[in-house]
Design a protein around this motif. Structure first.
Motif, PDB file in Angstrom:
ATOM      1  N   ASP A 130       0.831  -1.205   0.000  1.00  0.00           N
ATOM      2  CA  ASP A 130       0.000   0.000   0.000  1.00  0.00           C
ATOM      3  C   ASP A 130       0.870   1.262   0.000  1.00  0.00           C
ATOM      4  O   ASP A 130       0.574   2.239  -0.692  1.00  0.00           O
ATOM      5  CB  ASP A 130      -0.914  -0.021   1.229  1.00  0.00           C
ATOM      6  N   SER A 131       1.931   1.246   0.769  1.00  0.00           N
ATOM      7  CA  SER A 131       2.836   2.395   0.823  1.00  0.00           C
ATOM      8  C   SER A 131       3.472   2.667  -0.530  1.00  0.00           C
ATOM      9  O   SER A 131       3.570   3.826  -0.980  1.00  0.00           O
ATOM     10  CB  SER A 131       3.925   2.151   1.874  1.00  0.00           C
ATOM     11  N   LEU A 132       3.923   1.609  -1.197  1.00  0.00           N
ATOM     12  CA  LEU A 132       4.532   1.780  -2.512  1.00  0.00           C
ATOM     13  C   LEU A 132       3.526   2.343  -3.508  1.00  0.00           C
ATOM     14  O   LEU A 132       3.854   3.226  -4.309  1.00  0.00           O
ATOM     15  CB  LEU A 132       5.073   0.446  -3.007  1.00  0.00           C
ATOM     16  N   LEU A 133       2.276   1.864  -3.454  1.00  0.00           N
ATOM     17  CA  LEU A 133       1.241   2.361  -4.364  1.00  0.00           C
ATOM     18  C   LEU A 133       0.991   3.851  -4.149  1.00  0.00           C
ATOM     19  O   LEU A 133       0.939   4.630  -5.100  1.00  0.00           O
ATOM     20  CB  LEU A 133      -0.044   1.570  -4.170  1.00  0.00           C
ATOM     21  N   GLU A 134       0.815   4.235  -2.883  1.00  0.00           N
ATOM     22  CA  GLU A 134       0.508   5.640  -2.588  1.00  0.00           C
ATOM     23  C   GLU A 134       1.678   6.554  -2.963  1.00  0.00           C
ATOM     24  O   GLU A 134       1.480   7.670  -3.466  1.00  0.00           O
ATOM     25  CB  GLU A 134       0.167   5.806  -1.103  1.00  0.00           C
ATOM     26  N   THR A 135       2.901   6.108  -2.723  1.00  0.00           N
ATOM     27  CA  THR A 135       4.076   6.903  -3.097  1.00  0.00           C
ATOM     28  C   THR A 135       4.138   7.094  -4.612  1.00  0.00           C
ATOM     29  O   THR A 135       4.417   8.199  -5.110  1.00  0.00           O
ATOM     30  CB  THR A 135       5.363   6.211  -2.616  1.00  0.00           C
ATOM     31  N   THR A 136       3.859   6.030  -5.342  1.00  0.00           N
ATOM     32  CA  THR A 136       3.893   6.099  -6.803  1.00  0.00           C
ATOM     33  C   THR A 136       2.771   6.983  -7.338  1.00  0.00           C
ATOM     34  O   THR A 136       2.966   7.722  -8.318  1.00  0.00           O
ATOM     35  CB  THR A 136       3.789   4.689  -7.397  1.00  0.00           C
ATOM     36  N   LEU A 137       1.597   6.946  -6.689  1.00  0.00           N
ATOM     37  CA  LEU A 137       0.501   7.832  -7.084  1.00  0.00           C
ATOM     38  C   LEU A 137       0.909   9.301  -6.941  1.00  0.00           C
ATOM     39  O   LEU A 137       0.614  10.129  -7.805  1.00  0.00           O
ATOM     40  CB  LEU A 137      -0.743   7.549  -6.237  1.00  0.00           C
ATOM     41  N   ALA A 138       1.567   9.624  -5.845  1.00  0.00           N
ATOM     42  CA  ALA A 138       2.017  11.003  -5.622  1.00  0.00           C
ATOM     43  C   ALA A 138       3.047  11.421  -6.672  1.00  0.00           C
ATOM     44  O   ALA A 138       3.018  12.558  -7.190  1.00  0.00           O
ATOM     45  CB  ALA A 138       2.610  11.135  -4.226  1.00  0.00           C
ATOM     46  N   GLN A 139       3.953  10.510  -7.000  1.00  0.00           N
ATOM     47  CA  GLN A 139       4.960  10.818  -8.022  1.00  0.00           C
ATOM     48  C   GLN A 139       4.305  11.030  -9.388  1.00  0.00           C
ATOM     49  O   GLN A 139       4.713  11.926 -10.148  1.00  0.00           O
ATOM     50  CB  GLN A 139       5.982   9.687  -8.102  1.00  0.00           C
ATOM     51  N   ALA A 140       3.292  10.225  -9.686  1.00  0.00           N
ATOM     52  CA  ALA A 140       2.584  10.369 -10.961  1.00  0.00           C
ATOM     53  C   ALA A 140       1.878  11.718 -11.038  1.00  0.00           C
ATOM     54  O   ALA A 140       1.867  12.379 -12.091  1.00  0.00           O
ATOM     55  CB  ALA A 140       1.591   9.232 -11.143  1.00  0.00           C
ATOM     56  N   THR A 141       1.298  12.124  -9.917  1.00  0.00           N
ATOM     57  CA  THR A 141       0.617  13.423  -9.883  1.00  0.00           C
ATOM     58  C   THR A 141       1.596  14.563 -10.132  1.00  0.00           C
ATOM     59  O   THR A 141       1.290  15.528 -10.847  1.00  0.00           O
ATOM     60  CB  THR A 141      -0.081  13.623  -8.533  1.00  0.00           C
ATOM     61  N   ALA A 142       2.794  14.446  -9.560  1.00  0.00           N
ATOM     62  CA  ALA A 142       3.803  15.502  -9.706  1.00  0.00           C
ATOM     63  C   ALA A 142       4.255  15.660 -11.160  1.00  0.00           C
ATOM     64  O   ALA A 142       4.711  16.752 -11.553  1.00  0.00           O
ATOM     65  CB  ALA A 142       5.009  15.200  -8.818  1.00  0.00           C
TER      66      ALA A 142
ATOM     67  N   VAL B  69       9.906  -8.228  -3.705  1.00  0.00           N
ATOM     68  CA  VAL B  69       9.073  -7.795  -4.827  1.00  0.00           C
ATOM     69  C   VAL B  69       9.098  -6.274  -4.949  1.00  0.00           C
ATOM     70  O   VAL B  69       9.235  -5.718  -6.040  1.00  0.00           O
ATOM     71  CB  VAL B  69       7.627  -8.289  -4.655  1.00  0.00           C
ATOM     72  N   ILE B  70       8.954  -5.601  -3.813  1.00  0.00           N
ATOM     73  CA  ILE B  70       8.972  -4.133  -3.821  1.00  0.00           C
ATOM     74  C   ILE B  70      10.297  -3.613  -4.362  1.00  0.00           C
ATOM     75  O   ILE B  70      10.339  -2.692  -5.196  1.00  0.00           O
ATOM     76  CB  ILE B  70       8.718  -3.586  -2.406  1.00  0.00           C
ATOM     77  N   THR B  71      11.387  -4.201  -3.930  1.00  0.00           N
ATOM     78  CA  THR B  71      12.703  -3.779  -4.411  1.00  0.00           C
ATOM     79  C   THR B  71      12.806  -3.946  -5.926  1.00  0.00           C
ATOM     80  O   THR B  71      13.312  -3.067  -6.636  1.00  0.00           O
ATOM     81  CB  THR B  71      13.809  -4.579  -3.715  1.00  0.00           C
ATOM     82  N   ALA B  72      12.305  -5.064  -6.437  1.00  0.00           N
ATOM     83  CA  ALA B  72      12.339  -5.333  -7.871  1.00  0.00           C
ATOM     84  C   ALA B  72      11.422  -4.375  -8.633  1.00  0.00           C
ATOM     85  O   ALA B  72      11.763  -3.910  -9.730  1.00  0.00           O
ATOM     86  CB  ALA B  72      11.943  -6.779  -8.143  1.00  0.00           C
ATOM     87  N   GLN B  73      10.255  -4.058  -8.048  1.00  0.00           N
ATOM     88  CA  GLN B  73       9.324  -3.128  -8.700  1.00  0.00           C
ATOM     89  C   GLN B  73       9.935  -1.729  -8.810  1.00  0.00           C
ATOM     90  O   GLN B  73       9.839  -1.069  -9.844  1.00  0.00           O
ATOM     91  CB  GLN B  73       8.007  -3.071  -7.922  1.00  0.00           C
ATOM     92  N   VAL B  74      10.536  -1.271  -7.718  1.00  0.00           N
ATOM     93  CA  VAL B  74      11.170   0.055  -7.730  1.00  0.00           C
ATOM     94  C   VAL B  74      12.313   0.090  -8.733  1.00  0.00           C
ATOM     95  O   VAL B  74      12.493   1.078  -9.467  1.00  0.00           O
ATOM     96  CB  VAL B  74      11.666   0.422  -6.320  1.00  0.00           C
ATOM     97  N   SER B  75      13.086  -0.985  -8.790  1.00  0.00           N
ATOM     98  CA  SER B  75      14.205  -1.050  -9.731  1.00  0.00           C
ATOM     99  C   SER B  75      13.710  -1.002 -11.167  1.00  0.00           C
ATOM    100  O   SER B  75      14.288  -0.293 -12.012  1.00  0.00           O
ATOM    101  CB  SER B  75      15.016  -2.328  -9.491  1.00  0.00           C
ATOM    102  N   LEU B  76      12.644  -1.733 -11.477  1.00  0.00           N
ATOM    103  CA  LEU B  76      12.110  -1.744 -12.839  1.00  0.00           C
ATOM    104  C   LEU B  76      11.604  -0.361 -13.229  1.00  0.00           C
ATOM    105  O   LEU B  76      11.911   0.140 -14.317  1.00  0.00           O
ATOM    106  CB  LEU B  76      10.988  -2.760 -12.958  1.00  0.00           C
ATOM    107  N   LEU B  77      10.846   0.284 -12.333  1.00  0.00           N
ATOM    108  CA  LEU B  77      10.318   1.611 -12.641  1.00  0.00           C
ATOM    109  C   LEU B  77      11.454   2.605 -12.854  1.00  0.00           C
ATOM    110  O   LEU B  77      11.400   3.432 -13.778  1.00  0.00           O
ATOM    111  CB  LEU B  77       9.404   2.085 -11.506  1.00  0.00           C
ATOM    112  N   SER B  78      12.475   2.533 -12.039  1.00  0.00           N
ATOM    113  CA  SER B  78      13.613   3.444 -12.183  1.00  0.00           C
ATOM    114  C   SER B  78      14.305   3.242 -13.521  1.00  0.00           C
ATOM    115  O   SER B  78      14.654   4.218 -14.207  1.00  0.00           O
ATOM    116  CB  SER B  78      14.596   3.218 -11.038  1.00  0.00           C
ATOM    117  N   ASN B  79      14.491   1.995 -13.924  1.00  0.00           N
ATOM    118  CA  ASN B  79      15.133   1.712 -15.205  1.00  0.00           C
ATOM    119  C   ASN B  79      14.263   2.145 -16.376  1.00  0.00           C
ATOM    120  O   ASN B  79      14.769   2.639 -17.396  1.00  0.00           O
ATOM    121  CB  ASN B  79      15.469   0.225 -15.312  1.00  0.00           C
ATOM    122  N   GLN B  80      12.966   1.963 -16.243  1.00  0.00           N
ATOM    123  CA  GLN B  80      12.061   2.397 -17.309  1.00  0.00           C
ATOM    124  C   GLN B  80      12.055   3.922 -17.435  1.00  0.00           C
ATOM    125  O   GLN B  80      12.008   4.457 -18.545  1.00  0.00           O
ATOM    126  CB  GLN B  80      10.649   1.873 -17.037  1.00  0.00           C
TER     127      GLN B  80
END
Length: 498
Positions: free
Chosen positions: A241-253, A444-455
Motif C-alpha cells: 500500500d505504501s509503494l502504491l501511494e508513493t507512486t501515485l504522488a509521483q505520478a501526480t507531480a 518484490v517491492i525492491t524489484a518493482q522500484v528497480s524496474l520503474l527506475s530503469n524504465q
C-alpha cells in the motif's frame, strides 16, 4: 569695368578644373583600415565524430525547414506558427528594420540638402526711422508687403571618407542585425522542438506510471487476498500500500512539468497559455541522421557567427570615421529664388536672385578629444574581434558537445534496454518466489522500484537523444548560410515588408 582677358579666362578655367580634380582626388580618401575577416584556429574535423555514424554524403546539407527531418506533423504545425507569431522574432525583425533605416539615414548625408522656405510678410515700418521689409525700401510709417520664394541648397563633400565610413558602419550593423534576426528565429525554433520532445517525454512517463500503478494495485489486491487467507502478513499489505501511494504522488507531480512545457510552447508560438493545449501523445522516437560537415563550414553556416563578423566590419569602418575628424570639413552652400514687394512682380525676371558660397572648418585645439575617440574606436574594434573569435569557439564547442552526447547516448540506450529487460526478469522471479512463499514481499517491492527506475531512465535517454539532435541542428546553423545574409544593395534599397 573691362572684360577679363583670354589669358585670365584660361587661368580661371584651369584653376576651376584643378579644384574639381583636387576634390575628386580627396573624395577617394578612406582612412579606415583595410578590412579582413579575423583569423580563427579551425580544426580539420570534429573530434567527437570518431566511432559515430553520421549522415550519408547525399544528405550532407541541412535544409531550411530542418524540423521536417524529425517527421512529426504536429511539430511541423507548431514550427510554422513560430515564424509569424513569436514576439521575440517580431522584435528582432523591427530591430533589423530600425538598423536598416539608420544606414539609409547615413547614406542620405552623401547628397546635397535642398530646402524651400516661401514666405509672405505684411508689416508697417517705424515712422521715426526708415527701413526695409523683405528687401523692399520704404519710407517710415507706411505699410509694406514682402513676397519671397527661396530655394537653398547645402552640401558637405565627403573628402576624407567620414560619411562613407559612417554609411559602411551602419550598413554592416544592419547586416549584423539581419543575422541576429535569423539567429533569434533559429533559437526559438530549436527551443520549441526541445520543449515539444520534453513534453512528449512527460506524456510517456505519465503512461508508464499509469501502467505501473495498475500493476501495483494488482499486487496490493494479491497481498490483501493472501493476508485474508492467512498466508501473508499485514506488513506485506502495508508495504504494498505504501509503494502504491508513493507512486501515485509521483505520478501526480509529473503533471507540473507537463503543464509548464505546454505553457512554454504556447509562449513560443505566440498564444496565451490559458487558451493553448496539446493532447497527450507518446514520445515519437525517431532521431534523424544529422549531416555534420567539417568545422570550416561552420563559419558560413551559423547566423550568430555572421552577426559577430559583421560587427567587426562595422567597428573597422568606425575607425575611419574617427581618423577623418583630424581633417578639415568643407561646406558648399547656394541659394536662388524670387523676391518682390508685390505679388504681381514676383515672377518677373527682375525678382530673381542667387547666392553661392563655401566655408571650411578645422578644429585647432580639442584637448585630445579626437585622439581619445580614435583610441576608443580601436578598442571597440579589438573587442569585436575577440567577441567574434569567442563566438566561433563556442560554436565548435556546441557541435562537439551534442555530437558527443548523441554518440554516448546511442551506446547508453543499448545498455539501458538490457537493464530494463534484466529488471523485468528480476521482478518476474521475485514475484513468483513470493507467490510460492520462498521470499518476502520486500523483494518484490525492491524489484518493482528497480524496474520503474530503469524504465524512467530509458524514457529519459530517448528524450535526450531527440533534444540533442535538435540542439546539434541548431549548433550547425539550422540550414542557414551566409548566402542568406542581405547584401549591401538590399540593405540600402529594398523596401521593408511588414
Amino acid at each position: 569695368m573691362s572684360e577679363p582677358s583670354d589669358m585670365s579666362k584660361a587661368t580661371l578655367k584651369a584653376a576651376s578644373w584643378s579644384l574639381l580634380a583636387a576634390l575628386a582626388l580627396a573624395a577617394g580618401c578612406n582612412f579606415a583600415p583595410k578590412y579582413t575577416v579575423p583569423t580563427v584556429a579551425t580544426p580539420p574535423a570534429y573530434k567527437e565524430t570518431d566511432g559515430w555514424k553520421t549522415a550519408e554524403p547525399s544528405d550532407a546539407v541541412i535544409k531550411g525547414q530542418w524540423w521536417q527531418m524529425f517527421d512529426d506533423p504536429q511539430l511541423n504545425t507548431l514550427e510554422d506558427q513560430v515564424v509569424v507569431s513569436n514576439q521575440n522574432i517580431v522584435a528582432a525583425l523591427e530591430n533589423f528594420l530600425a538598423a536598416r533605416a539608420v544606414a539609409k539615414q547615413a547614406n542620405s548625408q552623401l547628397f546635397p540638402t535642398v530646402t524651400a522656405d516661401p514666405s509672405v510678410t505684411r508689416a508697417q515700418a517705424s515712422s521715426n526711422g526708415g527701413g526695409a521689409i523683405g528687401g523692399a525700401s520704404s519710407a517710415g510709417g507706411n505699410l509694406y508687403s514682402a513676397y519671397a520664394l527661396p530655394l537653398d541648397a547645402s552640401w558637405e563633400p565627403d573628402l576624407w571618407g567620414s560619411i562613407r565610413n559612417t554609411v559602411a558602419a551602419s550598413t554592416y550593423a544592419a547586416q549584423a542585425s539581419a543575422a541576429q534576426l535569423e539567429n533569434m528565429l533559429l533559437t526559438m525554433q530549436a527551443e520549441l522542438a526541445v520543449d515539444f520532445y520534453e513534453l512528449r517525454a512527460q506524456d510517456e512517463l505519465i503512461d508508464l506510471y499509469a501502467s505501473t500503478i495498475k500493476s501495483y494495485r494488482d499486487s496490493l489486491d494479491l497481498t490483501k487476498t493472501l493476508f485474508e487467507t492467512g498466508i501473508d502478513s499485514d506488513l506485506d499489505v502495508a508495504q504494498a500500500d505504501s509503494l502504491l501511494e508513493t507512486t501515485l504522488a509521483q505520478a501526480t507531480a509529473l503533471g507540473i512539468q507537463r503543464a509548464q512545457y505546454e505553457h512554454a510552447i504556447a509562449l513560443l508560438v505566440g498564444q496565451p497559455a490559458s487558451t493553448f493545449s496539446l493532447k497527450p501523445a507518446p514520445l515519437a522516437y525517431k532521431p534523424p541522421a544529422v549531416p555534420i560537415g567539417v568545422p570550416a563550414q561552420l563559419l558560413e553556416r551559423r547566423p550568430d557567427i555572421a552577426a559577430a563578423e559583421r560587427a567587426v566590419a562595422s567597428s573597422n569602418a568606425v575607425i575611419g570615421v574617427a581618423r577623418a575628424a583630424y581633417f578639415p570639413t568643407i561646406s558648399l552652400t547656394g541659394g536662388t529664388g524670387l523676391q518682390s514687394s508685390t505679388m504681381a512682380k514676383l515672377l518677373e525676371s527682375s525678382s530673381f536672385y542667387w547666392a553661392a558660397g563655401a566655408a571650411a572648418s578645422e578644429t585647432i585645439f580639442d584637448a585630445g578629444r579626437r585622439k581619445a575617440v580614435t583610441q576608443q574606436a580601436w578598442a571597440e574594434y579589438r573587442a569585436s574581434v575577440a567577441n567574434y573569435r569567442q563566438t566561433v569557439l563556442t560554436a565548435f564547442q556546441q557541435v562537439e558537445d551534442n555530437v558527443a552526447a548523441l554518440r554516448i547516448l546511442s551506446t547508453e540506450m543499448g545498455q539501458q534496454d538490457v537493464a530494463v529487460r534484466a529488471a523485468q526478469k528480476n521482478l518476474d522471479l521475485a514475484f513468483e518466489r513470493y507467490r510460492l512463499g520462498i521470499n518476502s514481499y520486500l523483494n518484490v517491492i525492491t524489484a518493482q522500484v528497480s524496474l520503474l527506475s530503469n524504465q524512467q531512465t530509458d524514457v529519459t535517454i530517448h528524450m535526450q537523444q531527440m533534444t540533442a539532435s535538435v540542439q546539434l541542428v541548431m549548433a550547425l546553423g539550422g540550414g542557414w548560410s551566409t548566402n542568406d545574409l542581405p547584401s549591401i544593395k538590399r540593405v540600402m534599397h529594398e523596401t521593408a515588408a511588414h
